[in-house]
Write a protein that holds these residues in place. Structure first.
Motif, PDB file in Angstrom:
ATOM      1  N   ASP A 157       0.828  -1.204   0.000  1.00  0.00           N
ATOM      2  CA  ASP A 157       0.000   0.000   0.000  1.00  0.00           C
ATOM      3  C   ASP A 157       0.866   1.259   0.000  1.00  0.00           C
ATOM      4  OD1 ASP A 157      -2.321   1.538   0.123  1.00  0.00           O
ATOM      5  OD2 ASP A 157      -2.170   1.705   2.309  1.00  0.00           O
ATOM      6  N   CYS A 158       0.778   2.017  -1.096  1.00  0.00           N
ATOM      7  CA  CYS A 158       1.499   3.291  -1.152  1.00  0.00           C
ATOM      8  C   CYS A 158       0.924   4.148  -2.275  1.00  0.00           C
ATOM      9  CB  CYS A 158       2.987   3.057  -1.351  1.00  0.00           C
ATOM     10  SG  CYS A 158       3.351   2.065  -2.787  1.00  0.00           S
ATOM     11  N   ASP A 159       1.367   5.393  -2.343  1.00  0.00           N
ATOM     12  CA  ASP A 159       0.850   6.348  -3.331  1.00  0.00           C
ATOM     13  C   ASP A 159       1.043   5.820  -4.750  1.00  0.00           C
ATOM     14  OD1 ASP A 159       0.378   8.444  -5.069  1.00  0.00           O
ATOM     15  OD2 ASP A 159       1.244   9.957  -3.750  1.00  0.00           O
ATOM     16  N   PRO A 160      -0.062   5.527  -5.441  1.00  0.00           N
ATOM     17  CA  PRO A 160       0.075   4.921  -6.774  1.00  0.00           C
ATOM     18  C   PRO A 160       0.683   5.858  -7.821  1.00  0.00           C
ATOM     19  CG  PRO A 160      -2.218   5.455  -6.327  1.00  0.00           C
ATOM     20  CD  PRO A 160      -1.471   5.697  -5.053  1.00  0.00           C
ATOM     21  N   TYR A 161       0.550   7.156  -7.617  1.00  0.00           N
ATOM     22  CA  TYR A 161       1.145   8.096  -8.577  1.00  0.00           C
ATOM     23  C   TYR A 161       2.669   8.065  -8.478  1.00  0.00           C
ATOM     24  CZ  TYR A 161       1.983  12.323 -11.305  1.00  0.00           C
ATOM     25  OH  TYR A 161       2.425  13.207 -12.261  1.00  0.00           O
ATOM     26  N   ILE A 162       3.156   8.075  -7.248  1.00  0.00           N
ATOM     27  CA  ILE A 162       4.611   7.977  -7.045  1.00  0.00           C
ATOM     28  C   ILE A 162       5.117   6.640  -7.589  1.00  0.00           C
ATOM     29  CG2 ILE A 162       6.446   7.884  -5.318  1.00  0.00           C
ATOM     30  CD1 ILE A 162       5.296  10.623  -5.465  1.00  0.00           C
ATOM     31  N   MET A 163       4.301   5.620  -7.388  1.00  0.00           N
ATOM     32  CA  MET A 163       4.655   4.295  -7.881  1.00  0.00           C
ATOM     33  C   MET A 163       4.765   4.303  -9.409  1.00  0.00           C
ATOM     34  SD  MET A 163       2.709   0.914  -6.593  1.00  0.00           S
ATOM     35  CE  MET A 163       3.123  -0.700  -7.262  1.00  0.00           C
ATOM     36  N   ALA A 164       3.797   4.919 -10.059  1.00  0.00           N
ATOM     37  CA  ALA A 164       3.837   5.039 -11.513  1.00  0.00           C
ATOM     38  C   ALA A 164       5.065   5.842 -11.950  1.00  0.00           C
ATOM     39  CB  ALA A 164       2.568   5.717 -12.027  1.00  0.00           C
ATOM     40  N   LEU A 165       5.362   6.871 -11.182  1.00  0.00           N
ATOM     41  CA  LEU A 165       6.545   7.693 -11.472  1.00  0.00           C
ATOM     42  C   LEU A 165       7.814   6.847 -11.393  1.00  0.00           C
ATOM     43  CD1 LEU A 165       7.028  10.770 -12.003  1.00  0.00           C
ATOM     44  CD2 LEU A 165       7.581  10.971  -9.576  1.00  0.00           C
ATOM     45  N   HIS A 166       7.904   6.033 -10.357  1.00  0.00           N
ATOM     46  CA  HIS A 166       9.074   5.173 -10.192  1.00  0.00           C
ATOM     47  C   HIS A 166       9.162   4.125 -11.291  1.00  0.00           C
ATOM     48  CE1 HIS A 166       9.871   5.999  -5.626  1.00  0.00           C
ATOM     49  NE2 HIS A 166      10.332   6.939  -6.429  1.00  0.00           N
ATOM     50  N   PHE A 167       8.015   3.699 -11.763  1.00  0.00           N
ATOM     51  CA  PHE A 167       8.004   2.654 -12.781  1.00  0.00           C
ATOM     52  C   PHE A 167       8.310   3.221 -14.170  1.00  0.00           C
ATOM     53  CE2 PHE A 167       5.908  -0.253 -15.782  1.00  0.00           C
ATOM     54  CZ  PHE A 167       6.482  -1.446 -15.385  1.00  0.00           C
ATOM     55  N   TYR A 168       7.704   4.343 -14.477  1.00  0.00           N
ATOM     56  CA  TYR A 168       7.771   4.850 -15.845  1.00  0.00           C
ATOM     57  C   TYR A 168       8.971   5.749 -16.123  1.00  0.00           C
ATOM     58  CZ  TYR A 168       6.627   7.431 -20.078  1.00  0.00           C
ATOM     59  OH  TYR A 168       6.680   8.018 -21.315  1.00  0.00           O
ATOM     60  N   SER A 169       9.353   6.594 -15.159  1.00  0.00           N
ATOM     61  CA  SER A 169      10.359   7.608 -15.485  1.00  0.00           C
ATOM     62  C   SER A 169      11.718   7.025 -15.893  1.00  0.00           C
ATOM     63  CB  SER A 169      10.501   8.636 -14.366  1.00  0.00           C
ATOM     64  OG  SER A 169      10.825   8.047 -13.157  1.00  0.00           O
ATOM     65  N   PRO A 170      12.141   5.873 -15.352  1.00  0.00           N
ATOM     66  CA  PRO A 170      13.375   5.285 -15.888  1.00  0.00           C
ATOM     67  C   PRO A 170      13.255   4.931 -17.373  1.00  0.00           C
ATOM     68  CG  PRO A 170      12.911   4.350 -13.750  1.00  0.00           C
ATOM     69  CD  PRO A 170      11.701   5.144 -14.136  1.00  0.00           C
ATOM     70  N   ILE A 171      12.091   4.462 -17.778  1.00  0.00           N
ATOM     71  CA  ILE A 171      11.880   4.170 -19.194  1.00  0.00           C
ATOM     72  C   ILE A 171      12.012   5.458 -20.001  1.00  0.00           C
ATOM     73  CG2 ILE A 171      10.212   3.331 -20.897  1.00  0.00           C
ATOM     74  CD1 ILE A 171       8.927   1.676 -18.682  1.00  0.00           C
ATOM     75  N   PHE A 172      11.378   6.497 -19.501  1.00  0.00           N
ATOM     76  CA  PHE A 172      11.412   7.804 -20.159  1.00  0.00           C
ATOM     77  C   PHE A 172      12.844   8.314 -20.319  1.00  0.00           C
ATOM     78  CE2 PHE A 172      11.109  12.490 -19.893  1.00  0.00           C
ATOM     79  CZ  PHE A 172      10.262  12.733 -20.971  1.00  0.00           C
ATOM     80  N   LEU A 173      13.618   8.192 -19.256  1.00  0.00           N
ATOM     81  CA  LEU A 173      15.006   8.662 -19.313  1.00  0.00           C
ATOM     82  C   LEU A 173      15.842   7.810 -20.252  1.00  0.00           C
ATOM     83  CD1 LEU A 173      17.246  10.013 -16.547  1.00  0.00           C
ATOM     84  CD2 LEU A 173      18.087   8.063 -17.858  1.00  0.00           C
ATOM     85  N   LEU A 174      15.653   6.503 -20.185  1.00  0.00           N
ATOM     86  CA  LEU A 174      16.459   5.609 -21.029  1.00  0.00           C
ATOM     87  C   LEU A 174      16.154   5.820 -22.511  1.00  0.00           C
ATOM     88  CD1 LEU A 174      16.457   2.353 -18.875  1.00  0.00           C
ATOM     89  CD2 LEU A 174      18.374   3.912 -19.280  1.00  0.00           C
ATOM     90  N   LEU A 175      14.934   6.231 -22.816  1.00  0.00           N
ATOM     91  CA  LEU A 175      14.612   6.569 -24.208  1.00  0.00           C
ATOM     92  C   LEU A 175      15.486   7.717 -24.688  1.00  0.00           C
ATOM     93  CD1 LEU A 175      10.735   6.328 -24.389  1.00  0.00           C
ATOM     94  CD2 LEU A 175      12.397   4.996 -25.677  1.00  0.00           C
ATOM     95  N   SER A 176      15.577   8.764 -23.875  1.00  0.00           N
ATOM     96  CA  SER A 176      16.417   9.899 -24.241  1.00  0.00           C
ATOM     97  C   SER A 176      17.867   9.475 -24.383  1.00  0.00           C
ATOM     98  CB  SER A 176      16.317  10.995 -23.176  1.00  0.00           C
ATOM     99  OG  SER A 176      15.204  11.811 -23.417  1.00  0.00           O
ATOM    100  N   LYS A 177      18.278   8.552 -23.529  1.00  0.00           N
ATOM    101  CA  LYS A 177      19.679   8.121 -23.560  1.00  0.00           C
ATOM    102  C   LYS A 177      19.989   7.301 -24.804  1.00  0.00           C
ATOM    103  CE  LYS A 177      23.322   5.654 -21.237  1.00  0.00           C
ATOM    104  NZ  LYS A 177      24.010   5.393 -19.977  1.00  0.00           N
ATOM    105  N   TYR A 178      19.135   6.323 -25.119  1.00  0.00           N
ATOM    106  CA  TYR A 178      19.469   5.390 -26.197  1.00  0.00           C
ATOM    107  C   TYR A 178      18.919   5.825 -27.562  1.00  0.00           C
ATOM    108  CZ  TYR A 178      21.673   2.516 -22.723  1.00  0.00           C
ATOM    109  OH  TYR A 178      22.523   2.076 -21.745  1.00  0.00           O
ATOM    110  N   ASP A 179      18.336   6.992 -27.608  1.00  0.00           N
ATOM    111  CA  ASP A 179      17.958   7.575 -28.885  1.00  0.00           C
ATOM    112  C   ASP A 179      19.171   7.747 -29.787  1.00  0.00           C
ATOM    113  OD1 ASP A 179      15.326   8.007 -29.433  1.00  0.00           O
ATOM    114  OD2 ASP A 179      15.171   9.818 -28.247  1.00  0.00           O
ATOM    115  N   HIS A 180      20.314   8.026 -29.170  1.00  0.00           N
ATOM    116  CA  HIS A 180      21.518   8.278 -29.951  1.00  0.00           C
ATOM    117  C   HIS A 180      22.418   7.045 -29.999  1.00  0.00           C
ATOM    118  CE1 HIS A 180      20.626  12.646 -29.694  1.00  0.00           C
ATOM    119  NE2 HIS A 180      20.153  12.324 -28.515  1.00  0.00           N
TER     120      HIS A 180
END
Lengths: 206, 206
Positions: A157-180
């Motif tokens: 049991d914890c804040d689902p928005y923060i959980m989504a942030l923890h789950f998704y934002s690494p994907i978001f960052l890695l996209l920017s990284k491996y675009d090049h």
DNA sequence: TTGACAAACTAACACTTGTTAGCTACAATA
DNA sequence: TATTGTAGCTAACAAGTGTTAGTTTGTCAA
């Protein structure tokens, strides 16, 4: 197919805009990529801006459909929750990898993302679509998902928005990284797997 | 100050590039922002591309210095680890907030980030600098930090790179989100606080 | 066959682009 | 005082910009 030339123009223009940005591409560039003369573009679009806006409108629709197919294999949100509920770590890893590779490698999705990234500050519309798809859309969807899975006792049991942030934002960052770094996608997938593993270790209610 | 006009040109050009991108800005636009005529720009720079490259070079240096000041209040990496070791959750929240607000609100840092975001696909140099500062740089620094703090027993034992990813990527994503919502920065800071709180609950070795 | 329409074309428009040449004004140095 | 260098200016260049007008070509329905 209602009109093939119109689609071709939008696709070729998208390709050019994704690399050089709106201002970096001329009507003659677009026309030459399509294989016609610049003046002929005006048989299909009223202006350069019209091409740009039409791309956003049309591609948004296509993109929405495509992303729903990726995120939601079949059926509505209820069925998805049901599917995700009995999920193992390995299948979660697979889903994340599919999503990541789609964003990164799919010709159309990747170009669309690039164009919006470039034009988000110049065009208000592009800015909104960028937000809706790559930030709020993804977060909202996953928040809803985790919200349900917490209720079902699948996650702690914890804040689902923060959980989504923890789950998704690494994907978001890695996209920017491996675009090049399209050749190093194996490395990216390893990191993603590590991310999901740690995520599960933390949040799964065992 | 060696030459004031040269700096003014770079600053004004940065402002314009950050909004409209390199191709969207003309030499006459830059000149008019500075208060001189376009031809006079060539007394200070050899070409438009030279202005762009000079901005990246000069601003990179300034930015590196500035960010070190933010991340490393004083001294070398050893002292930082020492400082962070006895850190409470509240001070960690404060550090994250400062870092986030610097990236988001500082006039120069935010413009620089915008320009690199726009130009990363067109200019190889811009792409590299973007990576170095906003992806690899931040991740590498925090990985080193967490590596040490795990050794010191401050955090539980786990992959420090993944840990850095979990710590930094939400900041990275929220920057993209609140770039267009400067008025809602309070909301962003609340989310950030929630992120750090959850992060500590997970990784802190109590 | 004729007429209408779509979609290509050429030619041109007014304007903007980056850049250069040559000039002037002023400050610092010899 | 004479000279040199800096940094602004105007005017102009060739090339490229988005866009329009008018024309040609092929296809389909009446």
């Amino acid at each position: 197919m209602d009109n093939n030339t119109k689609d071709t123009i939008m696709c070729q223009a998208l390709t050019l805009f994704a690399n050089r940005g709106y201002e970096g591409v001329s009507m003659r560039d677009i026309a030459s990529a399509v294989g016609i003369k610049a003046a002929s573009l005006y048989n299909h679009f009223s202006s350069k801006e019209d091409i740009f806006n039409s791309i956003i409108d049309e591609m948004s629709k296509r993109y929405e459909r495509a992303i729903i197919k990726i995120q939601v294999p079949s059926g509505g949100i209820d069925e998805v929750v049901e599917q995700y509920m009995a999920i193992t770590e390995d299948t979660l890893v697979m889903i994340v990898k599919d999503l990541f590779l789609y964003f990164l490698k799919d010709d159309f999705a990747s170009k669309f993302r690039h164009m919006l990234t470039i034009e988000q500050f110049r065009s208000t519309q592009a800015g909104h679509v960028f937000q809706d798809f790559f930030i709020n859309g993804a977060l909202k969807f996953q928040k809803g998902l985790f919200e349900n899975m917490i209720k079902m006792g699948e996650f702690i049991d914890c804040d689902p928005y923060i959980m989504a942030l923890h789950f998704y934002s690494p994907i978001f960052l890695l996209l920017s990284k491996y675009d090049h770094l399209h050749n190093k996608e194996d490395e990216a997938l390893d990191i993603l797997a590590g991310h999901v593993k740690q995520f599960c270790a933390i949040y799964k209610d065992t």
